[in-house]
Write a protein that holds these residues in place. Sequence first.
Motif, PDB file in Angstrom:
ATOM      1  N   GLY A 149       0.809  -1.209   0.000  1.00 11.80           N
ATOM      2  CA  GLY A 149       0.000   0.000   0.000  1.00 11.80           C
ATOM      3  C   GLY A 149       0.840   1.256   0.000  1.00 11.80           C
ATOM      4  O   GLY A 149       2.048   1.217  -0.289  1.00 11.80           O
ATOM      5  N   GLU A 150       0.180   2.362   0.319  1.00 12.05           N
ATOM      6  CA  GLU A 150       0.840   3.655   0.428  1.00 12.05           C
ATOM      7  C   GLU A 150       0.649   4.192   1.833  1.00 12.05           C
ATOM      8  O   GLU A 150      -0.415   4.010   2.434  1.00 12.05           O
ATOM      9  N   LEU A 151       1.679   4.864   2.318  1.00 16.68           N
ATOM     10  CA  LEU A 151       1.617   5.438   3.658  1.00 16.68           C
ATOM     11  C   LEU A 151       0.843   6.753   3.652  1.00 16.68           C
ATOM     12  O   LEU A 151       0.970   7.554   2.726  1.00 16.68           O
ATOM     13  N   LEU A 152       0.051   6.947   4.684  1.00 11.77           N
ATOM     14  CA  LEU A 152      -0.629   8.216   4.927  1.00 11.77           C
ATOM     15  C   LEU A 152      -0.254   8.694   6.318  1.00 11.77           C
ATOM     16  O   LEU A 152      -0.002   7.884   7.221  1.00 11.77           O
ATOM     17  N   GLU A 153      -0.225   9.998   6.480  1.00 16.02           N
ATOM     18  CA  GLU A 153       0.137  10.555   7.790  1.00 16.02           C
ATOM     19  C   GLU A 153      -0.903  10.230   8.839  1.00 16.02           C
ATOM     20  O   GLU A 153      -0.591  10.014   9.998  1.00 16.02           O
ATOM     21  N   ARG A 154      -2.174  10.182   8.433  1.00 15.49           N
ATOM     22  CA  ARG A 154      -3.290   9.910   9.354  1.00 15.49           C
ATOM     23  C   ARG A 154      -4.469   9.388   8.546  1.00 15.49           C
ATOM     24  O   ARG A 154      -4.428   9.395   7.306  1.00 15.49           O
ATOM     25  N   VAL A 164       2.271   1.860  14.684  1.00  9.51           N
ATOM     26  CA  VAL A 164       3.187   2.616  13.836  1.00  9.51           C
ATOM     27  C   VAL A 164       2.547   3.984  13.589  1.00  9.51           C
ATOM     28  O   VAL A 164       1.349   4.059  13.277  1.00  9.51           O
ATOM     29  N   PRO A 165       3.280   5.092  13.739  1.00 11.66           N
ATOM     30  CA  PRO A 165       2.677   6.429  13.592  1.00 11.66           C
ATOM     31  C   PRO A 165       2.397   6.813  12.142  1.00 11.66           C
ATOM     32  O   PRO A 165       2.825   7.857  11.654  1.00 11.66           O
ATOM     33  N   ALA A 166       1.677   5.952  11.454  1.00 14.48           N
ATOM     34  CA  ALA A 166       1.268   6.195  10.070  1.00 14.48           C
ATOM     35  C   ALA A 166       0.161   5.203   9.758  1.00 14.48           C
ATOM     36  O   ALA A 166      -0.086   4.252  10.510  1.00 14.48           O
ATOM     37  N   VAL A 167      -0.513   5.446   8.645  1.00 10.19           N
ATOM     38  CA  VAL A 167      -1.594   4.570   8.198  1.00 10.19           C
ATOM     39  C   VAL A 167      -1.214   4.016   6.838  1.00 10.19           C
ATOM     40  O   VAL A 167      -0.618   4.710   6.015  1.00 10.19           O
ATOM     41  N   LEU A 168      -1.546   2.741   6.618  1.00  6.81           N
ATOM     42  CA  LEU A 168      -1.249   2.101   5.343  1.00  6.81           C
ATOM     43  C   LEU A 168      -2.546   1.924   4.563  1.00  6.81           C
ATOM     44  O   LEU A 168      -3.451   1.222   4.999  1.00  6.81           O
ATOM     45  N   ALA A 169      -2.656   2.599   3.411  1.00  7.78           N
ATOM     46  CA  ALA A 169      -3.805   2.443   2.528  1.00  7.78           C
ATOM     47  C   ALA A 169      -3.500   1.282   1.582  1.00  7.78           C
ATOM     48  O   ALA A 169      -2.643   1.395   0.700  1.00  7.78           O
ATOM     49  N   GLU A 170      -4.198   0.175   1.784  1.00  2.96           N
ATOM     50  CA  GLU A 170      -3.880  -1.046   1.044  1.00  2.96           C
ATOM     51  C   GLU A 170      -4.161  -0.892  -0.444  1.00  2.96           C
ATOM     52  O   GLU A 170      -5.153  -0.289  -0.862  1.00  2.96           O
ATOM     53  N   GLN A 171      -3.284  -1.481  -1.239  1.00  2.00           N
ATOM     54  CA  GLN A 171      -3.442  -1.514  -2.684  1.00  2.00           C
ATOM     55  C   GLN A 171      -3.174  -2.922  -3.184  1.00  2.00           C
ATOM     56  O   GLN A 171      -2.339  -3.643  -2.632  1.00  2.00           O
ATOM     57  N   ALA A 172      -3.884  -3.284  -4.228  1.00  2.00           N
ATOM     58  CA  ALA A 172      -3.631  -4.571  -4.848  1.00  2.00           C
ATOM     59  C   ALA A 172      -2.285  -4.538  -5.553  1.00  2.00           C
ATOM     60  O   ALA A 172      -1.861  -3.490  -6.065  1.00  2.00           O
ATOM     61  N   VAL A 173      -1.595  -5.655  -5.587  1.00  3.06           N
ATOM     62  CA  VAL A 173      -0.310  -5.730  -6.267  1.00  3.06           C
ATOM     63  C   VAL A 173      -0.517  -5.441  -7.751  1.00  3.06           C
ATOM     64  O   VAL A 173      -1.394  -6.025  -8.393  1.00  3.06           O
ATOM     65  N   GLY A 174       0.249  -4.498  -8.283  1.00  9.90           N
ATOM     66  CA  GLY A 174       0.134  -4.148  -9.682  1.00  9.90           C
ATOM     67  C   GLY A 174      -0.896  -3.081  -9.973  1.00  9.90           C
ATOM     68  O   GLY A 174      -1.077  -2.694 -11.129  1.00  9.90           O
ATOM     69  N   ALA A 175      -1.599  -2.586  -8.940  1.00  7.33           N
ATOM     70  CA  ALA A 175      -2.597  -1.537  -9.160  1.00  7.33           C
ATOM     71  C   ALA A 175      -1.907  -0.202  -9.361  1.00  7.33           C
ATOM     72  O   ALA A 175      -0.750  -0.013  -9.003  1.00  7.33           O
ATOM     73  N   GLY A 176      -2.645   0.757  -9.916  1.00  9.92           N
ATOM     74  CA  GLY A 176      -2.120   2.096 -10.127  1.00  9.92           C
ATOM     75  C   GLY A 176      -2.061   2.866  -8.826  1.00  9.92           C
ATOM     76  O   GLY A 176      -2.305   2.321  -7.743  1.00  9.92           O
ATOM     77  N   PRO A 177      -1.749   4.181  -8.892  1.00  9.87           N
ATOM     78  CA  PRO A 177      -1.628   5.002  -7.683  1.00  9.87           C
ATOM     79  C   PRO A 177      -2.869   5.017  -6.828  1.00  9.87           C
ATOM     80  O   PRO A 177      -2.783   5.132  -5.614  1.00  9.87           O
ATOM     81  N   SER A 178      -4.054   4.900  -7.434  1.00  7.50           N
ATOM     82  CA  SER A 178      -5.279   4.922  -6.636  1.00  7.50           C
ATOM     83  C   SER A 178      -5.523   3.596  -5.948  1.00  7.50           C
ATOM     84  O   SER A 178      -6.371   3.498  -5.049  1.00  7.50           O
ATOM     85  N   GLY A 179      -4.810   2.532  -6.357  1.00  6.69           N
ATOM     86  CA  GLY A 179      -4.988   1.235  -5.731  1.00  6.69           C
ATOM     87  C   GLY A 179      -6.254   0.535  -6.135  1.00  6.69           C
ATOM     88  O   GLY A 179      -6.746  -0.326  -5.417  1.00  6.69           O
ATOM     89  N   ALA A 180      -6.832   0.875  -7.282  1.00  2.41           N
ATOM     90  CA  ALA A 180      -8.131   0.345  -7.668  1.00  2.41           C
ATOM     91  C   ALA A 180      -8.072  -1.165  -7.892  1.00  2.41           C
ATOM     92  O   ALA A 180      -7.178  -1.681  -8.545  1.00  2.41           O
TER      93      ALA A 180
END
Length: 269
Positions: free
Chosen positions: A143-148, A197-213
């Motif tokens: 996924g991608e990290l988010l601050e909150r 962990v002081p961050a949030v992980l927005a899960e993404q499918a492997v191979g998905a684009g930036p939006s994680g669709a």
Amino acid sequence: MARSHTPHRTLLALILLGLMEIAFLSLGNWQLDRAAQRESIKAAIDTGRSTPPLRLQSDTAAKHLVPWRPAIAHGVWLHKFTVLLENRNYQGRPGYWVATPLLIDQGANTAVLVLRGWLPRPMRPNEALADVPAPAGEQTINGELLERVPRLFELWSWSDKGATELPATLPDPAKPLPKLQNLDLSDYGRATGLTLVPAVLAEQAVGAGPSGATSKPGQLLQEWPEPSLDADKNRGYALQWFGFATIAAGAWLVIAWRALRRKNQSKTL
């Protein structure tokens, strides 16, 4: 016969035009500030996404938790601590974001909160909420990290705070799947007893684009909203406000010049 232009009317017009000038300039500068903020967000996104993927560990330093950075976490889901975030719409459809912690270090009791995806909200009478997927065993999450957790404004937060309040302790037998508007990491850590962990992980499918669709059957929909980055629109609005300010300034000068000319003419009579 009374003159159509009295000193009081002229003074009032000059004051109003002066206030309009100040307001238009302030609005133009505010739009420029918004444009700068959006450019700063875009730069942060580009920087984060261009950074090599980070493997999350219990001892990962905070300086490495760069927002928008790709990240990988390995651990087991703690489904008993799952919460639903309300009013997270997808393409106009009301629904929830599912948030579940992933235990990445059992000895240190360290977990990362994962935004797992979108779940539609039941809309018809007697319609039940779809089951939240609950895979067992060790998982590897990309996924991608988010601050909150992205926040939504709560119109009822002053009058009815308890409506979306996180239970003091999780899991809560009275609310096996709590629904709340916003989620603060520190509050969630206290309720669960986890070291987060002081961050949030927005899960993404492997191979998905930036939006994680992704929309595979039996999985949550993972298509995360992107921040609005159209700084040119703000610059266009700023140009309009500065144009209005220019018109107001021109009108102020015309009225002031005419008043001064009338004053000079009256002295020569």
